[in-house]
Design an enzyme around this catalytic site. Structure first.
Site, mmCIF file in Angstrom:
data_model
loop_
_atom_site.group_PDB
_atom_site.id
_atom_site.type_symbol
_atom_site.label_atom_id
_atom_site.label_comp_id
_atom_site.label_asym_id
_atom_site.label_seq_id
_atom_site.Cartn_x
_atom_site.Cartn_y
_atom_site.Cartn_z
ATOM 1 N N ASP A 71 0.761 -1.371 0.156
ATOM 2 C CA ASP A 71 0.036 0.020 -0.035
ATOM 3 C C ASP A 71 0.835 1.306 -0.143
ATOM 4 O O ASP A 71 0.307 2.186 0.462
ATOM 5 C CB ASP A 71 -1.025 0.085 1.165
ATOM 6 C CG ASP A 71 -0.241 -0.228 2.365
ATOM 7 O OD1 ASP A 71 1.071 -0.344 2.483
ATOM 8 O OD2 ASP A 71 -0.920 0.169 3.569
ATOM 9 N N HIS B 230 24.801 2.091 -18.039
ATOM 10 C CA HIS B 230 23.753 2.604 -17.186
ATOM 11 C C HIS B 230 23.831 1.831 -15.682
ATOM 12 O O HIS B 230 23.098 1.237 -15.329
ATOM 13 C CB HIS B 230 22.288 2.234 -17.642
ATOM 14 C CG HIS B 230 22.091 3.344 -18.864
ATOM 15 N ND1 HIS B 230 21.131 3.012 -19.698
ATOM 16 C CD2 HIS B 230 22.730 4.544 -19.120
ATOM 17 C CE1 HIS B 230 21.098 4.125 -20.480
ATOM 18 N NE2 HIS B 230 21.961 4.974 -20.285
ATOM 19 N N ASP C 43 27.352 9.972 -13.644
ATOM 20 C CA ASP C 43 26.458 10.690 -14.571
ATOM 21 C C ASP C 43 25.056 11.097 -13.906
ATOM 22 O O ASP C 43 24.445 10.124 -13.201
ATOM 23 C CB ASP C 43 26.257 9.862 -15.803
ATOM 24 C CG ASP C 43 25.216 10.403 -17.032
ATOM 25 O OD1 ASP C 43 24.520 11.143 -16.447
ATOM 26 O OD2 ASP C 43 25.262 9.913 -17.849
ATOM 27 N N ASP D 128 21.716 17.204 -16.476
ATOM 28 C CA ASP D 128 22.337 16.007 -17.173
ATOM 29 C C ASP D 128 23.842 16.138 -17.356
ATOM 30 O O ASP D 128 24.132 16.666 -18.451
ATOM 31 C CB ASP D 128 21.597 15.184 -18.278
ATOM 32 C CG ASP D 128 22.134 14.013 -18.665
ATOM 33 O OD1 ASP D 128 22.832 13.348 -18.112
ATOM 34 O OD2 ASP D 128 21.787 13.375 -19.865
ATOM 35 N N HIS E 123 27.743 4.763 -27.124
ATOM 36 C CA HIS E 123 26.472 5.354 -27.286
ATOM 37 C C HIS E 123 26.803 6.662 -28.359
ATOM 38 O O HIS E 123 27.895 6.913 -28.717
ATOM 39 C CB HIS E 123 25.901 5.818 -26.010
ATOM 40 C CG HIS E 123 26.962 6.729 -25.133
ATOM 41 N ND1 HIS E 123 27.356 8.359 -25.284
ATOM 42 C CD2 HIS E 123 28.053 6.616 -24.453
ATOM 43 C CE1 HIS E 123 28.447 8.457 -24.601
ATOM 44 N NE2 HIS E 123 28.844 7.725 -24.019
ATOM 45 N N HIS F 248 21.747 13.922 -26.558
ATOM 46 C CA HIS F 248 20.254 13.914 -26.973
ATOM 47 C C HIS F 248 19.560 15.278 -26.388
ATOM 48 O O HIS F 248 20.273 15.907 -25.606
ATOM 49 C CB HIS F 248 19.650 12.737 -26.035
ATOM 50 C CG HIS F 248 20.288 12.701 -24.642
ATOM 51 N ND1 HIS F 248 19.646 13.262 -23.505
ATOM 52 C CD2 HIS F 248 21.201 12.326 -24.079
ATOM 53 C CE1 HIS F 248 20.047 13.356 -22.635
ATOM 54 N NE2 HIS F 248 21.200 12.649 -22.731
ATOM 55 N N HIS G 77 15.642 12.209 -21.545
ATOM 56 C CA HIS G 77 15.956 12.115 -23.055
ATOM 57 C C HIS G 77 14.864 12.501 -23.590
ATOM 58 O O HIS G 77 13.790 11.753 -23.878
ATOM 59 C CB HIS G 77 16.277 10.493 -23.421
ATOM 60 C CG HIS G 77 17.522 9.976 -22.592
ATOM 61 N ND1 HIS G 77 17.478 8.670 -22.266
ATOM 62 C CD2 HIS G 77 18.517 10.467 -22.298
ATOM 63 C CE1 HIS G 77 18.653 8.339 -21.570
ATOM 64 N NE2 HIS G 77 19.295 9.326 -21.864
ATOM 65 N N GLU H 274 28.030 14.540 -24.855
ATOM 66 C CA GLU H 274 28.406 13.574 -24.186
ATOM 67 C C GLU H 274 29.534 12.718 -25.015
ATOM 68 O O GLU H 274 29.086 11.509 -24.900
ATOM 69 C CB GLU H 274 27.373 13.019 -23.223
ATOM 70 C CG GLU H 274 26.311 12.521 -24.068
ATOM 71 C CD GLU H 274 25.301 11.584 -22.942
ATOM 72 O OE1 GLU H 274 25.964 11.149 -22.216
ATOM 73 O OE2 GLU H 274 23.849 11.957 -23.111
ATOM 74 N N TYR I 248 35.324 3.844 -24.011
ATOM 75 C CA TYR I 248 35.154 2.931 -23.220
ATOM 76 C C TYR I 248 36.156 1.618 -23.407
ATOM 77 O O TYR I 248 35.956 1.120 -24.385
ATOM 78 C CB TYR I 248 33.870 2.417 -22.679
ATOM 79 C CG TYR I 248 32.803 3.542 -22.470
ATOM 80 C CD1 TYR I 248 32.786 4.137 -21.332
ATOM 81 C CD2 TYR I 248 32.278 4.294 -23.595
ATOM 82 C CE1 TYR I 248 31.810 5.410 -21.055
ATOM 83 C CE2 TYR I 248 31.242 5.360 -23.331
ATOM 84 C CZ TYR I 248 31.150 5.896 -22.122
ATOM 85 O OH TYR I 248 30.332 7.043 -22.055
ATOM 86 N N ARG J 52 33.404 9.824 -19.694
ATOM 87 C CA ARG J 52 32.616 10.493 -20.433
ATOM 88 C C ARG J 52 32.303 11.972 -20.001
ATOM 89 O O ARG J 52 32.730 12.216 -18.579
ATOM 90 C CB ARG J 52 31.268 9.747 -20.005
ATOM 91 C CG ARG J 52 29.910 10.410 -20.855
ATOM 92 C CD ARG J 52 28.717 9.543 -20.959
ATOM 93 N NE ARG J 52 28.181 9.089 -19.685
ATOM 94 C CZ ARG J 52 28.175 7.946 -19.366
ATOM 95 N NH1 ARG J 52 28.771 7.093 -19.917
ATOM 96 N NH2 ARG J 52 27.375 7.572 -18.232
ATOM 97 N N GLU K 16 30.283 15.278 -19.926
ATOM 98 C CA GLU K 16 28.609 15.702 -20.733
ATOM 99 C C GLU K 16 28.217 17.093 -20.259
ATOM 100 O O GLU K 16 28.263 17.238 -18.751
ATOM 101 C CB GLU K 16 27.742 14.739 -20.202
ATOM 102 C CG GLU K 16 26.349 14.925 -20.632
ATOM 103 C CD GLU K 16 25.316 13.927 -20.246
ATOM 104 O OE1 GLU K 16 25.470 13.243 -19.070
ATOM 105 O OE2 GLU K 16 24.324 13.722 -20.831
#
Ligand SMILES: [Mn+2]
Length: 469
Positions: free
Chosen positions: A43, A246, A263, A274, A353, A357, A364, A387, A391, A409, A411
Protein backbone atom coordinates in the site's frame (compact mmCIF):
# COMPACT_ATOMS: atom_id res chain seq x y z
CA UNK A 1 11.71 26.48 -3.97
CA UNK A 2 9.85 28.29 -6.69
CA UNK A 3 11.49 31.35 -8.18
CA UNK A 4 8.48 32.06 -10.40
CA UNK A 5 5.01 33.26 -9.54
CA UNK A 6 1.92 31.18 -10.15
CA UNK A 7 0.77 33.99 -12.48
CA UNK A 8 3.80 33.35 -14.69
CA UNK A 9 3.02 29.63 -14.81
CA UNK A 10 -0.60 30.31 -15.75
CA UNK A 11 0.49 32.68 -18.55
CA UNK A 12 2.99 30.17 -19.82
CA UNK A 13 0.73 27.09 -19.84
CA UNK A 14 -2.13 29.15 -21.33
CA UNK A 15 0.15 30.26 -24.14
CA UNK A 16 1.18 26.66 -24.81
CA UNK A 17 -2.42 25.41 -24.95
CA UNK A 18 -3.35 28.17 -27.40
CA UNK A 19 -0.33 27.48 -29.55
CA UNK A 20 -1.28 23.79 -29.70
CA UNK A 21 -4.89 24.57 -30.57
CA UNK A 22 -3.75 26.93 -33.32
CA UNK A 23 -2.00 23.99 -34.98
CA UNK A 24 -5.14 21.82 -34.88
CA UNK A 25 -8.41 21.83 -36.82
CA UNK A 26 -11.30 23.48 -34.99
CA UNK A 27 -13.50 20.36 -35.04
CA UNK A 28 -11.21 18.25 -32.88
CA UNK A 29 -10.91 17.11 -29.27
CA UNK A 30 -7.58 16.63 -27.46
CA UNK A 31 -7.32 14.41 -24.36
CA UNK A 32 -4.16 14.52 -22.21
CA UNK A 33 -4.16 12.38 -19.04
CA UNK A 34 -1.95 13.00 -16.00
CA UNK A 35 0.14 10.21 -14.44
CA UNK A 36 -1.32 7.92 -11.83
CA UNK A 37 0.27 6.83 -8.58
CA UNK A 38 2.30 3.63 -9.02
CA UNK A 39 2.44 0.97 -6.28
CA UNK A 40 5.92 0.37 -4.93
CA UNK A 41 5.06 -2.21 -2.29
CA UNK A 42 1.62 -3.27 -1.09
CA UNK A 43 0.00 0.00 0.00
CA UNK A 44 2.93 2.37 -0.56
CA UNK A 45 3.67 4.22 -3.77
CA UNK A 46 6.66 5.42 -5.73
CA UNK A 47 7.28 9.14 -5.44
CA UNK A 48 4.77 10.74 -7.81
CA UNK A 49 6.13 11.95 -11.16
CA UNK A 50 3.74 13.93 -13.35
CA UNK A 51 3.33 13.02 -17.03
CA UNK A 52 5.55 15.45 -18.95
CA UNK A 53 2.97 16.30 -21.64
CA UNK A 54 0.26 16.94 -19.05
CA UNK A 55 2.63 19.03 -16.95
CA UNK A 56 3.75 21.03 -19.99
CA UNK A 57 0.14 22.00 -20.75
CA UNK A 58 -1.16 22.55 -17.19
CA UNK A 59 1.73 23.09 -14.74
CA UNK A 60 -0.21 20.93 -12.29
CA UNK A 61 1.31 18.13 -10.22
CA UNK A 62 -1.84 16.26 -9.28
CA UNK A 63 -2.29 12.53 -10.11
CA UNK A 64 -5.22 11.12 -12.12
CA UNK A 65 -6.32 14.44 -13.64
CA UNK A 66 -7.28 14.76 -17.32
CA UNK A 67 -6.96 17.80 -19.60
CA UNK A 68 -9.46 18.13 -22.46
CA UNK A 69 -9.08 20.72 -25.20
CA UNK A 70 -12.14 21.26 -27.36
CA UNK A 71 -11.91 24.30 -29.66
CA UNK A 72 -15.57 24.23 -30.71
CA UNK A 73 -17.01 23.59 -27.24
CA UNK A 74 -18.30 26.45 -25.09
CA UNK A 75 -15.37 25.78 -22.74
CA UNK A 76 -12.30 25.24 -24.88
CA UNK A 77 -10.06 24.10 -22.03
CA UNK A 78 -11.40 21.69 -19.40
CA UNK A 79 -9.62 20.03 -16.53
CA UNK A 80 -10.96 17.03 -14.60
CA UNK A 81 -9.49 16.46 -11.13
CA UNK A 82 -9.92 14.32 -8.03
CA UNK A 83 -12.66 15.68 -5.74
CA UNK A 84 -11.76 17.35 -2.45
CA UNK A 85 -12.00 14.67 0.25
CA UNK A 86 -10.94 15.52 3.83
CA UNK A 87 -10.40 11.89 4.88
CA UNK A 88 -8.33 10.94 1.79
CA UNK A 89 -6.37 14.17 2.10
CA UNK A 90 -5.50 13.55 5.74
CA UNK A 91 -4.06 10.18 4.78
CA UNK A 92 -2.54 10.81 1.36
CA UNK A 93 -1.96 14.53 1.01
CA UNK A 94 -3.74 17.62 -0.24
CA UNK A 95 -5.80 17.66 -3.40
CA UNK A 96 -6.27 20.81 -5.42
CA UNK A 97 -9.98 20.46 -6.03
CA UNK A 98 -11.74 22.20 -8.92
CA UNK A 99 -11.38 25.78 -7.80
CA UNK A 100 -7.63 25.68 -7.23
CA UNK A 101 -6.95 23.48 -10.25
CA UNK A 102 -8.72 26.04 -12.42
CA UNK A 103 -6.86 28.96 -10.85
CA UNK A 104 -3.41 27.34 -11.04
CA UNK A 105 -3.73 26.17 -14.63
CA UNK A 106 -5.85 28.98 -16.04
CA UNK A 107 -8.20 26.58 -17.87
CA UNK A 108 -11.73 27.75 -18.62
CA UNK A 109 -13.42 25.20 -16.39
CA UNK A 110 -12.47 22.45 -13.93
CA UNK A 111 -14.75 19.54 -12.98
CA UNK A 112 -14.54 16.57 -10.65
CA UNK A 113 -13.36 13.37 -12.29
CA UNK A 114 -16.74 11.63 -12.20
CA UNK A 115 -17.85 14.22 -14.76
CA UNK A 116 -15.19 13.13 -17.26
CA UNK A 117 -17.15 10.44 -19.12
CA UNK A 118 -20.53 12.20 -19.38
CA UNK A 119 -18.83 15.46 -20.43
CA UNK A 120 -16.58 13.75 -22.97
CA UNK A 121 -19.55 11.97 -24.50
CA UNK A 122 -21.10 15.38 -25.20
CA UNK A 123 -17.85 17.01 -26.29
CA UNK A 124 -16.86 14.22 -28.69
CA UNK A 125 -20.26 14.17 -30.38
CA UNK A 126 -20.07 15.58 -33.87
CA UNK A 127 -16.34 16.30 -33.81
CA UNK A 128 -14.16 15.18 -36.68
CA UNK A 129 -10.98 14.03 -34.94
CA UNK A 130 -9.75 12.85 -31.56
CA UNK A 131 -6.12 13.60 -30.62
CA UNK A 132 -4.53 11.39 -27.98
CA UNK A 133 -1.25 9.64 -27.10
CA UNK A 134 -2.32 6.15 -28.14
CA UNK A 135 -0.66 3.10 -26.51
CA UNK A 136 0.52 5.27 -23.62
CA UNK A 137 -2.51 5.42 -21.32
CA UNK A 138 -4.34 2.08 -21.73
CA UNK A 139 -7.21 2.82 -19.33
CA UNK A 140 -8.03 6.20 -20.85
CA UNK A 141 -7.70 4.77 -24.32
CA UNK A 142 -10.20 2.00 -23.50
CA UNK A 143 -12.59 4.62 -22.10
CA UNK A 144 -12.27 6.82 -25.21
CA UNK A 145 -12.84 3.87 -27.56
CA UNK A 146 -15.91 2.89 -25.56
CA UNK A 147 -17.33 6.42 -25.78
CA UNK A 148 -16.66 6.61 -29.52
CA UNK A 149 -18.38 3.27 -30.03
CA UNK A 150 -21.33 4.44 -27.97
CA UNK A 151 -21.65 7.52 -30.19
CA UNK A 152 -21.30 5.50 -33.38
CA UNK A 153 -23.93 3.00 -32.21
CA UNK A 154 -26.65 5.58 -31.65
CA UNK A 155 -27.29 7.04 -35.12
CA UNK A 156 -30.97 7.49 -34.44
CA UNK A 157 -30.24 10.17 -31.93
CA UNK A 158 -28.08 11.86 -34.54
CA UNK A 159 -24.84 11.33 -32.70
CA UNK A 160 -21.57 10.92 -34.52
CA UNK A 161 -18.21 9.75 -33.29
CA UNK A 162 -14.89 11.29 -34.42
CA UNK A 163 -13.86 9.76 -37.74
CA UNK A 164 -10.14 10.20 -37.21
CA UNK A 165 -8.06 9.03 -34.27
CA UNK A 166 -4.83 11.03 -34.38
CA UNK A 167 -1.58 10.97 -32.42
CA UNK A 168 -1.10 14.23 -30.51
CA UNK A 169 2.59 13.61 -29.84
CA UNK A 170 4.24 14.76 -33.07
CA UNK A 171 2.75 18.27 -32.75
CA UNK A 172 3.11 18.56 -29.00
CA UNK A 173 6.65 17.22 -28.93
CA UNK A 174 7.88 19.57 -31.64
CA UNK A 175 6.61 22.38 -29.40
CA UNK A 176 8.43 20.92 -26.38
CA UNK A 177 11.65 20.69 -28.40
CA UNK A 178 11.99 24.49 -28.48
CA UNK A 179 12.26 25.94 -25.00
CA UNK A 180 10.61 29.29 -24.28
CA UNK A 181 12.53 31.94 -22.30
CA UNK A 182 10.56 30.78 -19.22
CA UNK A 183 11.69 27.18 -19.76
CA UNK A 184 15.26 28.25 -20.43
CA UNK A 185 15.29 29.91 -17.03
CA UNK A 186 13.98 26.74 -15.31
CA UNK A 187 16.58 24.68 -17.16
CA UNK A 188 19.37 27.04 -16.10
CA UNK A 189 18.35 26.41 -12.50
CA UNK A 190 18.15 22.62 -13.04
CA UNK A 191 21.61 22.70 -14.63
CA UNK A 192 23.00 24.91 -11.89
CA UNK A 193 21.78 22.63 -9.09
CA UNK A 194 23.15 19.63 -10.99
CA UNK A 195 26.50 21.42 -11.26
CA UNK A 196 26.59 22.13 -7.51
CA UNK A 197 26.07 18.41 -6.87
CA UNK A 198 28.83 17.38 -9.25
CA UNK A 199 31.34 19.82 -7.73
CA UNK A 200 30.49 18.53 -4.25
CA UNK A 201 30.99 14.95 -5.49
CA UNK A 202 34.49 15.87 -6.66
CA UNK A 203 35.23 17.44 -3.30
CA UNK A 204 34.29 14.43 -1.18
CA UNK A 205 35.69 11.65 -3.38
CA UNK A 206 38.67 9.81 -1.89
CA UNK A 207 39.94 6.23 -1.78
CA UNK A 208 37.93 3.98 0.56
CA UNK A 209 34.63 5.81 0.11
CA UNK A 210 31.84 3.89 -1.60
CA UNK A 211 30.11 4.72 -4.85
CA UNK A 212 26.75 4.94 -3.02
CA UNK A 213 28.16 7.50 -0.59
CA UNK A 214 29.06 9.81 -3.44
CA UNK A 215 25.62 9.20 -5.02
CA UNK A 216 23.96 10.00 -1.66
CA UNK A 217 25.87 13.29 -1.46
CA UNK A 218 24.70 14.27 -4.95
CA UNK A 219 21.10 13.57 -4.02
CA UNK A 220 21.54 15.54 -0.80
CA UNK A 221 22.86 18.59 -2.64
CA UNK A 222 20.08 18.36 -5.26
CA UNK A 223 17.29 18.23 -2.69
CA UNK A 224 18.86 20.76 -0.35
CA UNK A 225 19.01 23.21 -3.26
CA UNK A 226 15.30 22.81 -3.99
CA UNK A 227 15.24 20.11 -6.66
CA UNK A 228 12.73 17.26 -6.46
CA UNK A 229 15.68 14.85 -6.56
CA UNK A 230 17.74 13.17 -9.25
CA UNK A 231 16.19 13.37 -12.74
CA UNK A 232 17.21 9.74 -13.39
CA UNK A 233 19.10 6.95 -11.63
CA UNK A 234 22.48 8.35 -10.56
CA UNK A 235 25.38 6.57 -12.26
CA UNK A 236 28.45 6.44 -10.04
CA UNK A 237 30.98 3.97 -11.44
CA UNK A 238 34.51 3.59 -10.10
CA UNK A 239 37.25 1.90 -12.16
CA UNK A 240 35.95 -0.48 -14.80
CA UNK A 241 32.33 0.07 -13.64
CA UNK A 242 32.61 3.20 -15.79
CA UNK A 243 32.44 0.89 -18.82
CA UNK A 244 28.87 -0.16 -17.91
CA UNK A 245 26.81 2.64 -19.43
CA UNK A 246 23.80 2.55 -17.14
CA UNK A 247 25.58 1.33 -14.02
CA UNK A 248 23.29 2.25 -11.11
CA UNK A 249 24.24 -0.40 -8.53
CA UNK A 250 26.73 2.10 -7.06
CA UNK A 251 27.83 -0.54 -4.54
CA UNK A 252 31.62 -0.79 -4.88
CA UNK A 253 34.38 0.86 -2.84
CA UNK A 254 36.44 3.51 -4.64
CA UNK A 255 40.03 2.46 -5.16
CA UNK A 256 43.19 4.51 -5.14
CA UNK A 257 44.42 4.85 -8.72
CA UNK A 258 40.99 4.38 -10.36
CA UNK A 259 38.85 6.92 -12.14
CA UNK A 260 35.28 7.64 -11.05
CA UNK A 261 32.65 8.30 -13.71
CA UNK A 262 29.52 10.11 -12.52
CA UNK A 263 26.46 10.80 -14.67
CA UNK A 264 23.85 12.65 -12.64
CA UNK A 265 21.37 15.51 -12.87
CA UNK A 266 18.76 17.19 -10.74
CA UNK A 267 15.10 17.57 -11.64
CA UNK A 268 13.96 21.10 -10.91
CA UNK A 269 10.43 22.37 -11.64
CA UNK A 270 10.00 19.32 -13.85
CA UNK A 271 13.16 19.97 -15.93
CA UNK A 272 16.20 17.70 -16.00
CA UNK A 273 19.87 18.52 -15.70
CA UNK A 274 22.28 15.89 -17.04
CA UNK A 275 26.02 16.12 -16.33
CA UNK A 276 28.82 13.59 -16.66
CA UNK A 277 32.30 14.03 -15.29
CA UNK A 278 35.17 11.58 -14.89
CA UNK A 279 37.91 12.24 -12.34
CA UNK A 280 40.58 10.36 -10.36
CA UNK A 281 39.54 8.88 -7.00
CA UNK A 282 42.82 10.04 -5.43
CA UNK A 283 42.70 13.48 -7.07
CA UNK A 284 45.54 13.00 -9.58
CA UNK A 285 45.25 11.57 -13.13
CA UNK A 286 47.74 8.86 -14.11
CA UNK A 287 49.42 9.22 -17.51
CA UNK A 288 47.16 6.61 -19.14
CA UNK A 289 44.02 8.23 -17.66
CA UNK A 290 45.24 11.61 -18.80
CA UNK A 291 45.76 10.33 -22.38
CA UNK A 292 42.22 9.04 -22.66
CA UNK A 293 40.62 11.96 -20.80
CA UNK A 294 42.33 14.61 -22.90
CA UNK A 295 41.21 12.93 -26.09
CA UNK A 296 37.55 12.88 -24.97
CA UNK A 297 37.80 16.50 -23.83
CA UNK A 298 39.38 17.57 -27.12
CA UNK A 299 36.53 15.88 -29.00
CA UNK A 300 33.95 17.65 -26.83
CA UNK A 301 35.60 21.03 -27.37
CA UNK A 302 35.73 20.49 -31.13
CA UNK A 303 32.02 19.66 -31.17
CA UNK A 304 31.06 22.64 -28.98
CA UNK A 305 32.98 25.02 -31.23
CA UNK A 306 30.73 24.03 -34.15
CA UNK A 307 27.37 24.59 -32.43
CA UNK A 308 25.15 27.35 -33.80
CA UNK A 309 21.70 27.69 -35.33
CA UNK A 310 21.66 25.64 -38.52
CA UNK A 311 24.07 22.94 -37.37
CA UNK A 312 22.77 19.42 -36.76
CA UNK A 313 23.57 16.31 -34.75
CA UNK A 314 24.95 14.26 -37.71
CA UNK A 315 27.24 17.17 -38.61
CA UNK A 316 28.54 17.33 -35.02
CA UNK A 317 28.88 13.55 -34.91
CA UNK A 318 31.22 13.69 -37.92
CA UNK A 319 33.45 16.19 -36.12
CA UNK A 320 33.36 13.95 -33.05
CA UNK A 321 34.25 10.75 -34.94
CA UNK A 322 37.10 12.52 -36.74
CA UNK A 323 38.66 13.87 -33.52
CA UNK A 324 38.41 10.51 -31.80
CA UNK A 325 39.83 8.61 -34.76
CA UNK A 326 42.84 10.92 -34.94
CA UNK A 327 43.37 10.54 -31.19
CA UNK A 328 42.92 6.79 -31.10
CA UNK A 329 45.52 6.41 -33.86
CA UNK A 330 47.92 8.52 -31.76
CA UNK A 331 47.29 6.36 -28.69
CA UNK A 332 47.87 3.17 -30.69
CA UNK A 333 44.36 1.89 -30.05
CA UNK A 334 43.62 2.06 -33.77
CA UNK A 335 46.15 1.24 -36.49
CA UNK A 336 46.34 2.01 -40.19
CA UNK A 337 45.63 5.33 -41.88
CA UNK A 338 43.12 8.03 -41.06
CA UNK A 339 41.07 7.77 -44.27
CA UNK A 340 40.41 4.03 -43.89
CA UNK A 341 39.60 4.36 -40.21
CA UNK A 342 37.20 7.23 -40.87
CA UNK A 343 35.51 5.24 -43.64
CA UNK A 344 35.06 2.14 -41.48
CA UNK A 345 34.20 4.21 -38.36
CA UNK A 346 36.42 1.80 -36.45
CA UNK A 347 36.38 4.11 -33.41
CA UNK A 348 32.69 3.34 -32.80
CA UNK A 349 33.71 0.10 -31.08
CA UNK A 350 34.89 2.22 -28.14
CA UNK A 351 32.09 4.83 -28.06
CA UNK A 352 29.03 2.62 -27.61
CA UNK A 353 26.50 5.49 -27.30
CA UNK A 354 25.65 8.51 -29.43
CA UNK A 355 26.99 12.03 -29.03
CA UNK A 356 23.99 13.44 -27.18
CA UNK A 357 20.24 13.87 -26.88
CA UNK A 358 17.54 16.50 -26.43
CA UNK A 359 17.06 17.61 -22.83
CA UNK A 360 13.96 19.06 -21.17
CA UNK A 361 11.11 17.77 -19.04
CA UNK A 362 12.36 14.28 -19.91
CA UNK A 363 16.05 13.62 -19.58
CA UNK A 364 16.04 11.98 -23.01
CA UNK A 365 13.61 14.58 -24.18
CA UNK A 366 11.04 14.36 -26.95
CA UNK A 367 11.42 15.83 -30.44
CA UNK A 368 12.57 14.45 -33.77
CA UNK A 369 16.25 13.98 -34.56
CA UNK A 370 15.34 13.87 -38.21
CA UNK A 371 12.25 14.14 -40.32
CA UNK A 372 11.98 11.73 -43.24
CA UNK A 373 15.74 11.42 -43.37
CA UNK A 374 16.48 15.15 -43.10
CA UNK A 375 18.39 15.89 -39.88
CA UNK A 376 16.78 18.43 -37.55
CA UNK A 377 18.60 21.73 -37.82
CA UNK A 378 19.36 23.51 -34.57
CA UNK A 379 17.38 26.63 -33.76
CA UNK A 380 17.64 28.94 -30.77
CA UNK A 381 15.86 27.47 -27.75
CA UNK A 382 16.79 23.84 -28.29
CA UNK A 383 18.68 22.18 -25.45
CA UNK A 384 20.76 19.08 -25.91
CA UNK A 385 23.63 17.27 -24.25
CA UNK A 386 27.11 16.87 -25.70
CA UNK A 387 28.54 13.74 -24.12
CA UNK A 388 31.46 12.14 -25.89
CA UNK A 389 32.78 8.99 -24.24
CA UNK A 390 35.44 6.32 -24.64
CA UNK A 391 35.19 2.94 -23.00
CA UNK A 392 37.95 0.33 -23.06
CA UNK A 393 36.72 -3.02 -21.77
CA UNK A 394 39.01 -4.53 -19.12
CA UNK A 395 39.48 -7.72 -21.16
CA UNK A 396 39.91 -6.15 -24.63
CA UNK A 397 43.28 -7.45 -25.93
CA UNK A 398 43.13 -5.13 -28.94
CA UNK A 399 43.69 -2.13 -26.64
CA UNK A 400 47.14 -1.25 -25.20
CA UNK A 401 47.25 -2.74 -21.68
CA UNK A 402 47.52 0.60 -19.86
CA UNK A 403 44.14 1.75 -21.25
CA UNK A 404 42.10 -1.38 -20.48
CA UNK A 405 39.32 -0.82 -17.96
CA UNK A 406 39.30 2.95 -18.44
CA UNK A 407 35.94 4.58 -19.19
CA UNK A 408 35.61 8.36 -19.64
CA UNK A 409 32.54 10.46 -20.38
CA UNK A 410 32.26 14.27 -20.30
CA UNK A 411 28.78 15.73 -20.65
CA UNK A 412 27.43 19.27 -20.64
CA UNK A 413 23.97 20.74 -21.23
CA UNK A 414 23.91 23.07 -24.21
CA UNK A 415 21.29 25.70 -25.05
CA UNK A 416 21.33 26.85 -28.66
CA UNK A 417 21.17 30.66 -28.83
CA UNK A 418 20.66 33.07 -31.73
CA UNK A 419 24.40 33.45 -32.20
CA UNK A 420 25.86 30.16 -30.94
CA UNK A 421 25.31 28.39 -27.68
CA UNK A 422 25.25 28.73 -23.90
CA UNK A 423 26.80 25.93 -21.86
CA UNK A 424 24.41 25.63 -18.90
CA UNK A 425 26.81 23.40 -16.95
CA UNK A 426 30.06 25.26 -17.61
CA UNK A 427 30.64 25.83 -13.89
CA UNK A 428 31.74 22.23 -13.31
CA UNK A 429 35.49 21.98 -13.94
CA UNK A 430 36.58 19.68 -16.75
CA UNK A 431 40.15 20.74 -17.55
CA UNK A 432 42.55 18.33 -15.84
CA UNK A 433 44.37 21.13 -13.98
CA UNK A 434 41.09 22.56 -12.68
CA UNK A 435 39.79 19.19 -11.48
CA UNK A 436 43.08 18.37 -9.74
CA UNK A 437 43.20 21.81 -8.13
CA UNK A 438 39.62 21.52 -6.86
CA UNK A 439 40.27 18.07 -5.41
CA UNK A 440 43.59 19.13 -3.87
CA UNK A 441 41.92 22.09 -2.18
CA UNK A 442 39.21 19.83 -0.75
CA UNK A 443 41.86 17.39 0.46
CA UNK A 444 43.85 20.18 2.13
CA UNK A 445 40.69 21.38 3.85
CA UNK A 446 39.98 17.87 5.16
CA UNK A 447 43.52 17.57 6.50
CA UNK A 448 43.39 20.97 8.20
CA UNK A 449 40.13 19.97 9.84
CA UNK A 450 41.58 16.65 10.99
CA UNK A 451 44.58 18.47 12.49
CA UNK A 452 42.38 21.01 14.22
CA UNK A 453 40.21 18.32 15.74
CA UNK A 454 43.23 16.33 16.97
CA UNK A 455 44.62 19.53 18.51
CA UNK A 456 41.24 20.04 20.17
CA UNK A 457 41.32 16.52 21.51
CA UNK A 458 44.83 16.95 22.84
CA UNK A 459 43.98 20.19 24.62
CA UNK A 460 40.81 18.80 26.17
CA UNK A 461 42.82 15.79 27.30
CA UNK A 462 45.33 18.13 28.98
CA UNK A 463 42.43 20.03 30.51
CA UNK A 464 40.94 16.83 31.94
CA UNK A 465 44.30 15.80 33.37
CA UNK A 466 44.71 19.18 35.06
CA UNK A 467 41.28 18.84 36.58
CA UNK A 468 41.95 15.34 37.79
CA UNK A 469 45.43 16.33 39.04
MN1 LIG B 1 22.88 12.33 -21.04
Amino acid sequence: MSDVSSKQIVNETQRRRRELLNKLPSDCVVVIPASREVVRSRDTHFAFRQDSDFFYLTGIQEPNAVLVLAPSHKYQELLFVLPKDPLQEVWHGRRLGCEQAQALSGVDRAYELDQLEPQLLQILNGQQSLYFAFDQHPEHEAMLRRLCKQLADTPKRAKTAPQALCDIRPLLHQMRLIKSPFEQQQMRTAADISAQGMIRAMEITQPGRYEYQIAAELEYVFKWAGAAGPAYGIICGGGENACILHYTENSAPLRDGDLLLIDAGAEYAGYAGDISRTFPVNGVFSQAQRDVYELVLRAQEAVLAAIKPGSSLPELTNIYLRELTIGLLELGVLSGNLTDNLASQACRKYLIHGLGHWLGLDVHDVGYYDEQGTPTKFVAGMVFTVEPGLYFAPDDDSVPAQYRGIGVRIEDDILVTATGYENLTASVPKQIDDIEALMAAAQAKREAKREASSLDQASSLRQNMTEVG
